[in-house]
Enzyme design. Structure first.
Site, PDB file in Angstrom:
ATOM      1  N   LYS A  60       0.856  -1.186   0.000  1.00 28.72           N
ATOM      2  CA  LYS A  60       0.000   0.000   0.000  1.00 28.72           C
ATOM      3  C   LYS A  60       0.885   1.226   0.000  1.00 28.72           C
ATOM      4  CE  LYS A  60      -4.048   1.951   0.225  1.00 28.72           C
ATOM      5  NZ  LYS A  60      -3.581   2.863  -0.840  1.00 28.72           N
ATOM      6  N   GLN A 107       7.244   3.920   3.930  1.00 23.75           N
ATOM      7  CA  GLN A 107       5.849   3.493   3.909  1.00 23.75           C
ATOM      8  C   GLN A 107       5.627   2.223   4.713  1.00 23.75           C
ATOM      9  OE1 GLN A 107       3.810   5.585   1.757  1.00 23.75           O
ATOM     10  NE2 GLN A 107       2.153   4.779   2.994  1.00 23.75           N
ATOM     11  N   LYS A 153       5.314   3.457   8.273  1.00 28.71           N
ATOM     12  CA  LYS A 153       4.124   4.306   8.383  1.00 28.71           C
ATOM     13  C   LYS A 153       2.856   3.454   8.406  1.00 28.71           C
ATOM     14  CE  LYS A 153       3.994   7.840   5.659  1.00 28.71           C
ATOM     15  NZ  LYS A 153       3.826   8.692   4.462  1.00 28.71           N
ATOM     16  N   LYS A 183       5.446   1.792  -3.056  1.00 33.15           N
ATOM     17  CA  LYS A 183       5.383   3.147  -3.599  1.00 33.15           C
ATOM     18  C   LYS A 183       5.641   3.073  -5.098  1.00 33.15           C
ATOM     19  CE  LYS A 183       4.696   7.373  -1.978  1.00 33.15           C
ATOM     20  NZ  LYS A 183       3.710   7.743  -0.965  1.00 33.15           N
ATOM     21  N   GLY A 233      -2.898   8.082  -4.345  1.00 34.65           N
ATOM     22  CA  GLY A 233      -2.301   9.288  -4.894  1.00 34.65           C
ATOM     23  C   GLY A 233      -1.135   9.776  -4.054  1.00 34.65           C
ATOM     24  N   ASP A 234      -0.396  10.708  -4.611  1.00 32.64           N
ATOM     25  CA  ASP A 234       0.706  11.378  -3.926  1.00 32.64           C
ATOM     26  C   ASP A 234       0.910  12.686  -4.682  1.00 32.64           C
ATOM     27  OD1 ASP A 234       2.867  10.859  -1.753  1.00 32.64           O
ATOM     28  OD2 ASP A 234       4.076  11.515  -3.436  1.00 32.64           O
ATOM     29  N   THR A 280      -4.796  13.400   5.279  1.00 31.78           N
ATOM     30  CA  THR A 280      -3.408  13.608   5.688  1.00 31.78           C
ATOM     31  C   THR A 280      -3.259  14.907   6.464  1.00 31.78           C
ATOM     32  OG1 THR A 280      -2.695  12.420   3.693  1.00 31.78           O
ATOM     33  CG2 THR A 280      -1.023  13.642   4.894  1.00 31.78           C
ATOM     34  N   ASN A 295      -3.185  19.402  -1.237  1.00 29.13           N
ATOM     35  CA  ASN A 295      -4.186  18.833  -0.333  1.00 29.13           C
ATOM     36  C   ASN A 295      -3.751  18.829   1.121  1.00 29.13           C
ATOM     37  OD1 ASN A 295      -6.207  18.352  -2.124  1.00 29.13           O
ATOM     38  ND2 ASN A 295      -5.868  16.150  -2.297  1.00 29.13           N
ATOM     39  N   SER A 350      -6.973   5.560   3.620  1.00 27.71           N
ATOM     40  CA  SER A 350      -6.981   4.668   2.462  1.00 27.71           C
ATOM     41  C   SER A 350      -7.319   3.248   2.898  1.00 27.71           C
ATOM     42  CB  SER A 350      -5.619   4.684   1.761  1.00 27.71           C
ATOM     43  OG  SER A 350      -5.464   5.828   0.962  1.00 27.71           O
TER      44      SER A 350
END
Length: 444
Positions: A89, A110, A113, A125, A164-165, A208, A239, A376
């Protein structure tokens, strides 16, 4: 040479030139020394060597045609780093700075996290060096469809679930999802950050930024403090920055500065967020336009000066390494009390050391910006159960997760004798869960 130092040395030798990956690995691995002192069985199982090596790295070309009929070719990446606690993820980033080193650093971060969220999701990622800026909707659709035409074979709701990123928002997720559905003939939760009309979750866009403020608020609360009356600086204007600003303002803070890649705005009276939203979300314009619309505000070209503005709270929400040692020294000198990272690795190692030495409450990205991936995971749960939760339900779950993360990293730091060191706490708390899962699953 300790086991951790040996693995770090090998990592740098085997991955030459990958400076971002080296930086992230150094920051993480050196904090894990106490864990390996306590668990010698990890070294026998070569656990750390396996932890820092991605399970799979996918590189591919992405050809697409622009509005003038010209053919372009970009690079595409997906690093599936660790699936010990769940399917991979992690977001997709479309930006000219993207390369394998950047994707690997993001993927490594990640893992921890995602572990900290308490949700069953592993670390991955991906992205491309494609730049959406200045492209038409048709050009972005063409690129996204080409990108997904390769990526689709490597992902799935129980295998790898991208999101998304930077450079990948709702528009891009829609085009990517549409192409996946066309090829795979399946409407499933293979991407998160989807629109509400086709399976997305409420609060995902805000998550976030909201989560960043929730975890900072908890750190403040336990010190008898709050956002009320605090002066806040937020870097970025996407965002994360916009919704961190919204939530901080709702808690009584005065946000006085924001920026984009061209420069920053300073509004001593407090940022008028509706103006920023109109410029960035509706018009897709540049932040400098704020100064032309709001009397008394000032625009300054370049971004570095933002960290010289006196503040109580700094929330870096733009990109990696935006705060160096000099910036950190300026923040400390001007009275900052809390620094919480909304972007991925926005502070250099030297900057983090500066904050620690000054006794600043520093909340690292893998803990502080985990709200996006946590939500997510909540979207994945809703997709699996064909459910749709209200804004209030999702927001409360998000807040509970972020408060839980703070207490987990605080407890881990205390457990190993590093009270108040949340870099140590976040790395150790995230790693211990992954390590337990890896040991239970054998040498794989």
């Amino acid at each position: 040479m300790t086991y951790v130092e040996k693995v770090l040395k090998q990592l740098k030798e085997r991955n030459p030139g990958e400076k971002e990956f080296h930086q992230a690995a150094t920051e993480i691995l050196l904090t894990l020394e106490p864990v390996f002192d306590k668990h010698p069985e990890y070294e026998k199982a070569a656990l750390l060597e396996r932890f820092v090596e991605p399970e799979r790295v996918i590189l591919f070309r992405v050809p697409w045609i622009d509005d003038n009929g010209n053919v372009h070719v970009n690079k595409g990446y997906r690093v599936q780093f660790n699936s010990a606690i769940g399917p991979y993820k992690g977001g997709l980033r479309f930006h000219p700075s993207v390369n394998l080193s950047v994707i690997k650093f993001l993927g490594l971060e990640q893992i921890l996290k995602n572990s900290l969220t308490g949700q069953p999701i592993g670390g991955g990622k991906g992205g491309s060096d494609f730049d959406p800026k200045g492209k038409s909707d048709r050009e972005i659709m063409a690129f996204c469809q080409s990108f997904m035409t390769e990526l689709y074979r490597h992902i799935g709701p129980d295998t790898d679930v991208p999101a998304g990123d930077i450079g990948v928002g709702g528009r891009e997720i829609g085009y990517l999802f549409g192409q996946y559905k066309r090829i795979h003939d399946e409407h499933t939760g293979v991407l998160t950050g989807r629109g509400l009309s086709y399976g997305g979750s409420l609060i995902r866009k805000e998550a976030t930024g909201y989560g960043l403020v929730y975890i900072t608020e908890e750190a403040m609360r336990l010190r008898g403090d709050s956002f009320e009356g605090k002066t806040v600086i937020i870097s970025g204007s996407g965002n994360v920055a916009i919704y961190a600003c919204e939530k901080a303002q709702s808690l009584g803070a005065k946000v006085v500065a924001m920026y984009d890649s061209d420069g920053y705005i300073y509004d001593k009276n407090g940022i008028q967020l509706e103006v920023v939203r109109k410029i960035k979300e509706e018009e897709r314009g540049r932040i400098k336009e704020y100064a032309a619309r709001v009397p008394g505000s000032v625009y300054t070209p370049g971004c570095k000066g933002i960290w010289t503005i006196p503040c109580d709270v700094a929330l870096p929400c733009a990109t990696q390494n935006e705060i160096d040692a000099k910036d950190a020294e300026s923040l400390v000198k001007n009275g900052v009390k809390y620094v919480a990272e909304g972007a991925n690795m926005p502070s250099t190692l030297e900057a983090i050391d500066t904050f620690k030495r000054a006794g600043i409450i520093f909340l690292p990205a893998k803990a502080a910006n985990a709200g996006g991936v946590a939500t997510s995971a909540l979207e994945m749960a809703q997709s699996s159960g064909r459910l749709f939760w209200s804004s209030a339900e999702v927001d409360q779950k998000l807040k509970d997760i972020m408060i839980g993360i703070y207490h987990n990293i605080d407890a881990a730091a205390k457990k190993y004798g590093f009270d108040g060191d949340y870099v140590m706490g976040a790395n150790i708390a995230g790693f211990e869960k992954v390590a337990d899962a890896m040991m239970a699953q054998g040498i794989v």
